[in-house]
Design a protein around this motif. Structure first.
Motif, PDB file in Angstrom:
ATOM      1  N   ASN A   1       0.834  -1.206   0.000  1.00  0.00           N
ATOM      2  CA  ASN A   1       0.000   0.000   0.000  1.00  0.00           C
ATOM      3  C   ASN A   1       0.871   1.259   0.000  1.00  0.00           C
ATOM      4  N   ALA A   2       1.869   1.296   0.879  1.00  0.00           N
ATOM      5  CA  ALA A   2       2.705   2.496   1.010  1.00  0.00           C
ATOM      6  C   ALA A   2       3.517   2.764  -0.251  1.00  0.00           C
ATOM      7  N   VAL A   3       4.134   1.720  -0.799  1.00  0.00           N
ATOM      8  CA  VAL A   3       5.002   1.899  -1.959  1.00  0.00           C
ATOM      9  C   VAL A   3       4.194   2.311  -3.192  1.00  0.00           C
ATOM     10  N   LEU A   4       3.069   1.638  -3.422  1.00  0.00           N
ATOM     11  CA  LEU A   4       2.281   1.977  -4.604  1.00  0.00           C
ATOM     12  C   LEU A   4       1.652   3.357  -4.486  1.00  0.00           C
ATOM     13  N   ARG A   5       1.315   3.771  -3.273  1.00  0.00           N
ATOM     14  CA  ARG A   5       0.803   5.140  -3.102  1.00  0.00           C
ATOM     15  C   ARG A   5       1.909   6.158  -3.390  1.00  0.00           C
ATOM     16  N   GLN A   6       3.145   5.825  -3.010  1.00  0.00           N
ATOM     17  CA  GLN A   6       4.267   6.698  -3.367  1.00  0.00           C
ATOM     18  C   GLN A   6       4.392   6.831  -4.883  1.00  0.00           C
ATOM     19  N   MET A   7       4.258   5.702  -5.569  1.00  0.00           N
ATOM     20  CA  MET A   7       4.353   5.736  -7.031  1.00  0.00           C
ATOM     21  C   MET A   7       3.236   6.585  -7.631  1.00  0.00           C
ATOM     22  N   ALA A   8       2.040   6.439  -7.089  1.00  0.00           N
ATOM     23  CA  ALA A   8       0.903   7.210  -7.592  1.00  0.00           C
ATOM     24  C   ALA A   8       1.047   8.693  -7.271  1.00  0.00           C
ATOM     25  N   ASP A   9       1.710   8.996  -6.165  1.00  0.00           N
ATOM     26  CA  ASP A   9       1.820  10.396  -5.719  1.00  0.00           C
ATOM     27  C   ASP A   9       3.016  11.140  -6.307  1.00  0.00           C
ATOM     28  N   GLY A  10       3.825  10.466  -7.138  1.00  0.00           N
ATOM     29  CA  GLY A  10       4.915  11.188  -7.775  1.00  0.00           C
ATOM     30  C   GLY A  10       6.225  10.444  -7.868  1.00  0.00           C
TER      31      GLY A  10
END
Length: 423
Positions: free
Chosen positions: A117-126
């Motif tokens: 969850n954390a890593v993919l949200r980082q990818m989505a956020d920039g």
């Protein structure tokens, strides 16, 4: 270890990646994952898996910035898939929630759902923004080194760019290529193949059920196009499956015998013949033991490394390591010598491989001509539209590469040579 339960397309794609990267299987050899999925879901899972394999190098570079310690392969593959999909414009909410849910259902890895969850949200956020600035993914060293020796670094880089771009869908028309191109909204290529840049489920396209066309890369269609077989020509198609060339010969009115060692793969040839309402004699068996003689044309599409098909099969560099090259080259030599023995006087043998390695192409024909004084190559048959004379080789063959036709979408890497038996 993945579940045998029915997967979502993303879950199935992760399971496919596990088998390719973790077990060294080609996508065509993966077992069970897609068995219970509907056609559209199966196609989506394969698309996601192939997109991820094409972009794996870029995904790993981005993930190395976000994850200090590599997670287990199954979780890493979920992160790779999610990263590639997000960087290619996938819906952030759908990608993240689906893959987090998928990992949370796995008893062995559910404790890592927070990481996903954390890593993919980082990818989505920039964190995924540098995607387009990263270098084109390179072939693994076991393959890049011999290709660079053969073609030079610049040419190999151009091939890698073609691989990364993927491949459109090429089809061969049973008749009336212009009409089929118009019906499908495709482009009629100079050699007569039809190219579709966008398409859905192949079997749902107009004309498929009626047998008006079949799927065949433009490069793979050129050997028969160059041979121009006439009605009644006695043809032997060796190593025939999946059967595109058999269909071309049959559509031209030739009397075709098609032989292949795989009963399962020959079933596909049989199905395509029935769908297209064409006929050929099918033989399941070892081509080295086939003894009938007197063929006007023999086409030997020999087993090879398949390194010319990577733009359509990005799993190959991860499922293979080059260790089979020596055995394949030895087998090709045996098949070539046997094929010559089955030719009628004045007959023609078309040897071809979907390989980028000269040892499986140019070198095989050079050595065949040295062994057999009664043979000569005929490069004049490749004087057809769409073929650049610069692609002809010293020994009289034709070399095709993925970086050729860049403005049209490229082609498979392929080698072919027509050898004539002197009367």
């Amino acid at each position: 270890m993945t579940s045998r339960k029915t997967h979502s397309p993303r879950g199935a794609a992760v399971a496919l990646l596990d088998q390719v990267i973790g077990q060294g299987r080609l996508l065509s050899e993966t077992s069970g994952v897609l068995r219970d999925m509907a056609g559209a879901q199966r196609a989506e899972a394969l698309r996601l898996a192939t997109d991820t394999l094409r972009g794996l190098d870029r995904a790993d570079r981005l993930l190395s910035r976000a994850v200090r310690k590599k997670p287990p392969l199954h979780v890493r593959n979920a992160l790779r898939l999610g990263t590639v999909e997000l960087c290619l414009g996938g819906d952030a909410h759908g990608v993240v929630s689906d893959l987090v849910g998928y990992i949370s259902k796995n008893n062995r890895y559910r404790h890592l759902k927070g990481l996903v969850n954390a890593v993919l949200r980082q990818m989505a956020d920039g964190a995924g923004k540098p995607w387009n600035d990263l270098r084109i993914p390179r072939l693994p060293k076991w393959l890049r080194d011999p290709l660079t020796e053969a073609w030079g670094n610049g040419s190999v880089s151009a091939m890698e760019a073609a691989h990364f771009s993927g491949a459109p869908l090429d089809v061969t028309a049973k008749s009336d290529p212009s009409g089929v191109a118009k019906t499908l909204g495709g482009t009629l290529l100079p050699t007569g193949s039809i190219r579709l840049s966008s398409y859905g489920q192949v079997s749902a396209l107009e004309g498929f059920e009626n047998g008006d066309w079949w799927v065949q890369d433009a490069a793979a269609a050129i050997p028969v196009q160059a041979l121009k077989p006439g009605p009644g020509t006695r043809v032997l198609d060796m190593c025939a499956a999946p059967g595109g060339k058999t269909l071309q010969f049959a559509a031209a009115g030739a009397e075709v015998t098609a032989i292949d060692a795989s009963d399962r793969r020959m079933d596909r040839v049989r199905e395509n013949l029935e769908r297209t309402k064409l006929s050929a004699e099918l033989v399941v068996g070892d081509v080295l033991e086939f003894e009938a003689e007197g063929y006007d044309i023999i086409l030997l599409d020999a087993p090879c490394s398949s390194t010319g098909t990577i733009r359509r099969h990005p799993d190959l560099p991860y499922a293979k390591d080059g260790s089979e090259f020596g055995d394949l080259i030895a087998l090709q030599t045996k098949m070539l010598d046997h094929a010559v023995s089955l030719l009628a006087p004045g007959g023609r043998l078309m040897y071809c491989t979907c390989s980028l390695l000269p040892d499986e192409g140019e070198v095989q024909i050079e050595e065949l001509l040295q062994r057999r004084d009664e043979l000569r190559t005929d490069p004049t048959i490749f004087d057809i539209p769409g073929i650049d004379p610069e692609w002809l080789t010293e020994e009289g063959g034709l070399r095709l590469r993925p970086d050729y036709w860049p403005d049209l979408g490229g082609m498979d890497g392929f080698y072919m040579a027509c050898v004539t038996l002197r009367t």
